[in-house]
Design a protein around this motif. Structure first.
Motif, PDB file in Angstrom:
ATOM      1  N   LEU A  95      -7.916  28.015  58.602  1.00 43.42           N
ATOM      2  CA  LEU A  95      -9.341  28.318  58.502  1.00 43.42           C
ATOM      3  C   LEU A  95      -9.770  29.186  59.682  1.00 43.42           C
ATOM      4  O   LEU A  95      -9.255  29.007  60.791  1.00 43.42           O
ATOM      5  N   PRO A  96     -10.733  30.075  59.447  1.00 44.83           N
ATOM      6  CA  PRO A  96     -11.327  30.753  60.595  1.00 44.83           C
ATOM      7  C   PRO A  96     -12.069  29.732  61.458  1.00 44.83           C
ATOM      8  O   PRO A  96     -12.409  28.641  60.982  1.00 44.83           O
ATOM      9  N   SER A  97     -12.303  30.063  62.709  1.00 41.86           N
ATOM     10  CA  SER A  97     -12.947  29.091  63.603  1.00 41.86           C
ATOM     11  C   SER A  97     -14.356  28.720  63.142  1.00 41.86           C
ATOM     12  O   SER A  97     -14.838  27.642  63.447  1.00 41.86           O
ATOM     13  N   ARG A  98     -15.028  29.603  62.410  1.00 43.32           N
ATOM     14  CA  ARG A  98     -16.368  29.314  61.882  1.00 43.32           C
ATOM     15  C   ARG A  98     -16.406  29.659  60.397  1.00 43.32           C
ATOM     16  O   ARG A  98     -16.954  30.676  60.005  1.00 43.32           O
ATOM     17  N   VAL A  99     -15.838  28.801  59.595  1.00 39.83           N
ATOM     18  CA  VAL A  99     -15.748  29.029  58.156  1.00 39.83           C
ATOM     19  C   VAL A  99     -17.097  28.749  57.499  1.00 39.83           C
ATOM     20  O   VAL A  99     -17.812  27.826  57.893  1.00 39.83           O
ATOM     21  N   THR A 100     -17.464  29.552  56.511  1.00 33.90           N
ATOM     22  CA  THR A 100     -18.708  29.315  55.773  1.00 33.90           C
ATOM     23  C   THR A 100     -18.486  28.197  54.755  1.00 33.90           C
ATOM     24  O   THR A 100     -17.344  27.948  54.325  1.00 33.90           O
ATOM     25  N   PHE A 101     -19.564  27.564  54.363  1.00 28.60           N
ATOM     26  CA  PHE A 101     -19.445  26.486  53.385  1.00 28.60           C
ATOM     27  C   PHE A 101     -18.992  27.041  52.037  1.00 28.60           C
ATOM     28  O   PHE A 101     -18.191  26.419  51.342  1.00 28.60           O
ATOM     29  N   SER A 102     -19.483  28.219  51.664  1.00 31.48           N
ATOM     30  CA  SER A 102     -19.058  28.794  50.380  1.00 31.48           C
ATOM     31  C   SER A 102     -17.552  29.074  50.385  1.00 31.48           C
ATOM     32  O   SER A 102     -16.875  28.847  49.375  1.00 31.48           O
ATOM     33  N   GLU A 103     -17.011  29.530  51.501  1.00 35.89           N
ATOM     34  CA  GLU A 103     -15.568  29.757  51.605  1.00 35.89           C
ATOM     35  C   GLU A 103     -14.818  28.421  51.549  1.00 35.89           C
ATOM     36  O   GLU A 103     -13.773  28.308  50.904  1.00 35.89           O
ATOM     37  N   THR A 104     -15.351  27.405  52.212  1.00 29.85           N
ATOM     38  CA  THR A 104     -14.740  26.077  52.165  1.00 29.85           C
ATOM     39  C   THR A 104     -14.686  25.574  50.728  1.00 29.85           C
ATOM     40  O   THR A 104     -13.658  25.048  50.285  1.00 29.85           O
ATOM     41  N   LEU A 105     -15.783  25.738  49.989  1.00 33.15           N
ATOM     42  CA  LEU A 105     -15.806  25.285  48.592  1.00 33.15           C
ATOM     43  C   LEU A 105     -14.766  26.029  47.760  1.00 33.15           C
ATOM     44  O   LEU A 105     -14.038  25.416  46.965  1.00 33.15           O
ATOM     45  N   LYS A 106     -14.676  27.347  47.939  1.00 28.34           N
ATOM     46  CA  LYS A 106     -13.682  28.136  47.199  1.00 28.34           C
ATOM     47  C   LYS A 106     -12.266  27.628  47.471  1.00 28.34           C
ATOM     48  O   LYS A 106     -11.472  27.451  46.548  1.00 28.34           O
ATOM     49  N   ARG A 107     -11.974  27.387  48.731  1.00 24.25           N
ATOM     50  CA  ARG A 107     -10.638  26.928  49.103  1.00 24.25           C
ATOM     51  C   ARG A 107     -10.361  25.527  48.569  1.00 24.25           C
ATOM     52  O   ARG A 107      -9.239  25.222  48.161  1.00 24.25           O
ATOM     53  N   CYS A 108     -11.373  24.674  48.567  1.00 24.01           N
ATOM     54  CA  CYS A 108     -11.188  23.307  48.055  1.00 24.01           C
ATOM     55  C   CYS A 108     -10.943  23.306  46.554  1.00 24.01           C
ATOM     56  O   CYS A 108     -10.123  22.520  46.063  1.00 24.01           O
ATOM     57  N   VAL A 109     -11.621  24.161  45.822  1.00 19.44           N
ATOM     58  CA  VAL A 109     -11.383  24.269  44.382  1.00 19.44           C
ATOM     59  C   VAL A 109      -9.972  24.801  44.146  1.00 19.44           C
ATOM     60  O   VAL A 109      -9.223  24.264  43.317  1.00 19.44           O
ATOM     61  N   LYS A 110      -9.588  25.831  44.887  1.00 22.52           N
ATOM     62  CA  LYS A 110      -8.256  26.418  44.750  1.00 22.52           C
ATOM     63  C   LYS A 110      -7.158  25.392  45.044  1.00 22.52           C
ATOM     64  O   LYS A 110      -6.136  25.362  44.363  1.00 22.52           O
ATOM     65  N   ARG A 111      -7.367  24.529  46.034  1.00 18.38           N
ATOM     66  CA  ARG A 111      -6.371  23.517  46.412  1.00 18.38           C
ATOM     67  C   ARG A 111      -6.418  22.291  45.496  1.00 18.38           C
ATOM     68  O   ARG A 111      -5.579  21.409  45.606  1.00 18.38           O
ATOM     69  N   GLY A 112      -7.429  22.196  44.624  1.00 19.03           N
ATOM     70  CA  GLY A 112      -7.538  21.060  43.725  1.00 19.03           C
ATOM     71  C   GLY A 112      -8.204  19.841  44.345  1.00 19.03           C
ATOM     72  O   GLY A 112      -8.190  18.765  43.763  1.00 19.03           O
ATOM     73  N   VAL A 113      -8.794  20.015  45.523  1.00 16.86           N
ATOM     74  CA  VAL A 113      -9.512  18.916  46.181  1.00 16.86           C
ATOM     75  C   VAL A 113     -10.808  18.644  45.438  1.00 16.86           C
ATOM     76  O   VAL A 113     -11.220  17.496  45.281  1.00 16.86           O
TER      77      VAL A 113
END
Length: 140
Positions: free
Chosen positions: A52-70
């Motif tokens: 993760l970047p040191s200051r990740v946006t929430f929208s990016e976090t959501l995208k990554r969580c969907v991609k990972r199946g979380v």
């Protein structure tokens, strides 16, 4: 025992406390902050995920969580709705903006407290559903 450590623990404790005591704006904001902390912390320790970047946006976090199946896309959409409800409370919106609380009160003829209670109920429910997901259950 929560991803995000003490920050997540305190956010969950204070979100519940705020909701119980009718501090609905606080419950909305704390619920969204809890989701952001927990999800990013989960991705941060996932050895199979990209750093993760040191200051990740929430929208990016959501995208990554969907991609990972979380998160499912439905879970992510619920969190996006929470963001949409929280943002007009955090950031100025003119009275002409449909998201402005006073505008919503005028348009619906619903008292602000009733509106905020409904949004806070949804927010705390979203946080509780997040905590119940397989990735966040204790002992799973």
């Amino acid at each position: 025992m929560l991803y995000g450590g003490e920050a997540s623990q305190e956010l969950w404790r204070e979100a519940r406390w705020a909701f119980i005591h009718g501090q609905y704006v606080a419950a909305i904001m704390l619920s969204q902050a809890l989701a952001e902390q927990m999800l990013a912390a989960y991705l941060d320790v996932d050895t199979h995920a990209d750093s993760l970047p040191s200051r990740v946006t929430f929208s990016e976090t959501l995208k990554r969580c969907v991609k990972r199946g979380v998160l499912s896309e439905a879970d992510a959409n619920g969190l996006r709705e929470l963001i949409a409800q929280r943002n007009p409370l955090s950031h100025f919106r003119s009275i002409d903006d449909p998201a402005n609380l006073s505008r919503r009160v005028l348009d619906t003829l619903e008292p602000a407290e009733m509106h905020l209670r409904r949004v806070a109920t949804s927010a705390i429910g979203t946080a509780a559903r997040l905590l119940a997901l397989p990735a966040f259950r204790l002992g799973s």
